[in-house]
Scaffold this motif. Sequence first.
Motif, PDB file in Angstrom:
ATOM      1  N   ASP A 201      -5.485  23.033  19.035  1.00 54.95           N
ATOM      2  CA  ASP A 201      -4.681  21.844  18.766  1.00 54.95           C
ATOM      3  C   ASP A 201      -5.238  21.160  17.526  1.00 54.95           C
ATOM      4  OD1 ASP A 201      -2.726  19.841  19.192  1.00 54.95           O
ATOM      5  OD2 ASP A 201      -4.248  18.553  20.095  1.00 54.95           O
ATOM      6  N   ALA A 202      -4.338  20.602  16.713  1.00 56.27           N
ATOM      7  CA  ALA A 202      -4.750  19.904  15.499  1.00 56.27           C
ATOM      8  C   ALA A 202      -3.679  18.899  15.130  1.00 56.27           C
ATOM      9  CB  ALA A 202      -4.978  20.880  14.346  1.00 56.27           C
ATOM     10  N   ASN A 203      -4.103  17.844  14.477  1.00 64.22           N
ATOM     11  CA  ASN A 203      -3.158  16.864  13.953  1.00 64.22           C
ATOM     12  C   ASN A 203      -2.670  17.373  12.598  1.00 64.22           C
ATOM     13  OD1 ASN A 203      -1.780  14.665  12.896  1.00 64.22           O
ATOM     14  ND2 ASN A 203      -3.241  13.172  13.679  1.00 64.22           N
ATOM     15  N   PRO A 204      -1.377  17.632  12.445  1.00 70.28           N
ATOM     16  CA  PRO A 204      -0.901  18.166  11.163  1.00 70.28           C
ATOM     17  C   PRO A 204      -1.172  17.236   9.992  1.00 70.28           C
ATOM     18  CG  PRO A 204       0.935  17.514  12.575  1.00 70.28           C
ATOM     19  CD  PRO A 204      -0.284  17.472  13.417  1.00 70.28           C
ATOM     20  N   ALA A 205      -1.248  15.935  10.247  1.00 71.56           N
ATOM     21  CA  ALA A 205      -1.534  15.005   9.152  1.00 71.56           C
ATOM     22  C   ALA A 205      -2.953  15.197   8.629  1.00 71.56           C
ATOM     23  CB  ALA A 205      -1.328  13.571   9.629  1.00 71.56           C
ATOM     24  N   ILE A 206      -3.914  15.416   9.523  1.00 69.76           N
ATOM     25  CA  ILE A 206      -5.293  15.638   9.085  1.00 69.76           C
ATOM     26  C   ILE A 206      -5.392  16.937   8.289  1.00 69.76           C
ATOM     27  CG2 ILE A 206      -7.668  15.911   9.857  1.00 69.76           C
ATOM     28  CD1 ILE A 206      -6.526  13.127  10.283  1.00 69.76           C
ATOM     29  N   VAL A 207      -4.708  17.973   8.767  1.00 69.97           N
ATOM     30  CA  VAL A 207      -4.691  19.235   8.016  1.00 69.97           C
ATOM     31  C   VAL A 207      -4.060  19.020   6.648  1.00 69.97           C
ATOM     32  CG1 VAL A 207      -3.821  21.596   8.007  1.00 69.97           C
ATOM     33  CG2 VAL A 207      -4.609  20.575  10.146  1.00 69.97           C
ATOM     34  N   GLY A 208      -2.962  18.268   6.610  1.00 65.95           N
ATOM     35  CA  GLY A 208      -2.310  17.997   5.336  1.00 65.95           C
ATOM     36  C   GLY A 208      -3.185  17.204   4.383  1.00 65.95           C
ATOM     37  N   ILE A 209      -3.990  16.302   4.914  1.00 63.11           N
ATOM     38  CA  ILE A 209      -4.881  15.508   4.056  1.00 63.11           C
ATOM     39  C   ILE A 209      -5.927  16.400   3.394  1.00 63.11           C
ATOM     40  CG2 ILE A 209      -6.725  13.784   4.151  1.00 63.11           C
ATOM     41  CD1 ILE A 209      -4.973  12.303   6.244  1.00 63.11           C
ATOM     42  N   PHE A 210      -6.558  17.272   4.166  1.00 58.88           N
ATOM     43  CA  PHE A 210      -7.572  18.164   3.594  1.00 58.88           C
ATOM     44  C   PHE A 210      -6.950  19.108   2.562  1.00 58.88           C
ATOM     45  CE2 PHE A 210     -10.152  17.210   7.465  1.00 58.88           C
ATOM     46  CZ  PHE A 210     -11.316  16.846   6.824  1.00 58.88           C
TER      47      PHE A 210
END
Length: 274
Positions: A201-210
Motif C-alpha cells: 500500500d502507498a499514498n499515490p501523492a507521496i509517490v508523485g512527490i518523490f
Amino acid sequence: MPRAGERQPKDGKSARPPVPAPTPPAAAQPAPPPQPVRPLTTASAGGAAAAAAPAIQPGVPAFGTFRAQKSKYYPDQVVDPVSGRHFDAETGQTTDTPTEMKEDVLLDERAALIRQSGIYLAGLAAAIVLFSFAARLLPQWYLAFIAALNIAAGMAMPPLGVVPYGEDDSSDVAFALPLILVLGPIVGGMAYGVIALMRQDANPAIVGIFVTYLLIRFPLQFAAGAGVAESLQSLVPFSPPPDGNWGAHLALQWLPFATVIGWYMASFFHKPDE
C-alpha cells in the motif's frame, strides 16, 4: 290324523305342502373402495403454492435466512455478516453494486488515471524544457527555478486527477516527511518504496512527490552546469558536499518540501462537492 275328505297319500305322509325354509338374509354389499386422490401436477401444485405464498420481490432475501446486523457505515442499511452484502433496512433490497458494474467502474477509473497521468507528464516535460533553458541562462538561479517548478507541479497533480487532494488523503505524510528530512529525496524515496512494497500500500501523492522532484531536479541541475558525478555524489543531507556549499546542498536535499507545499496548496482548486 287326516281330516275327513282328505286323501291320504299311499306313502302315509301328509299331503300338506312343505313349509319353505326361511330365506337367509342378504349379505351386506361391500363398500366400494375409496377412489385414490389424484396428485396435483407440477403446474397446478406450483400455481397453488404461488397463490398461497406471499409474493417475493427479486433481490429480497428470504425471511430467516440470515441474522441481519446493523451496518457500521450506513445507518439505513443492514448487513449479512456471512456474505458481507448490504440490504436496505425497509425494503430488503440489496444495495451492493453488481460485480460486473464494479469491474466496469474500475476499468474506467484506471483508463482515466492513465490518461490524466499522461497529460500531467506531458505538461511537466514541457515545463522542464522551458525551465532548463532558464537555468542555462541563469545558472545561479537554478535552485529558485527548481523550487518554483516543484510548487507548480505539486499544485497541478490533484486538479488533474493524478493524486488525491491533501485534505482527502494525507496518509503516510507523517513518516514521509522525516524520510525526506533525514535521508533526502533519493534515499528517502527508495526507503518509502521498500516500505510500500512490504505493506502492499502507498499514498499515490507521496509517490508523485518523490518522482516529480527527481524529474525536475536533475535536468535543471545539469542545465546549470553540474555533472552527473557531482549531482549524485551527496545522496543524503548529512553527507558533506564536494564543494563545501552546505546551503545549496541542503536545499537540493530538502526541496521536495516545496512539492508537498504545492500539493496542499491545490486545495484552493478543490470544489466543495467533490
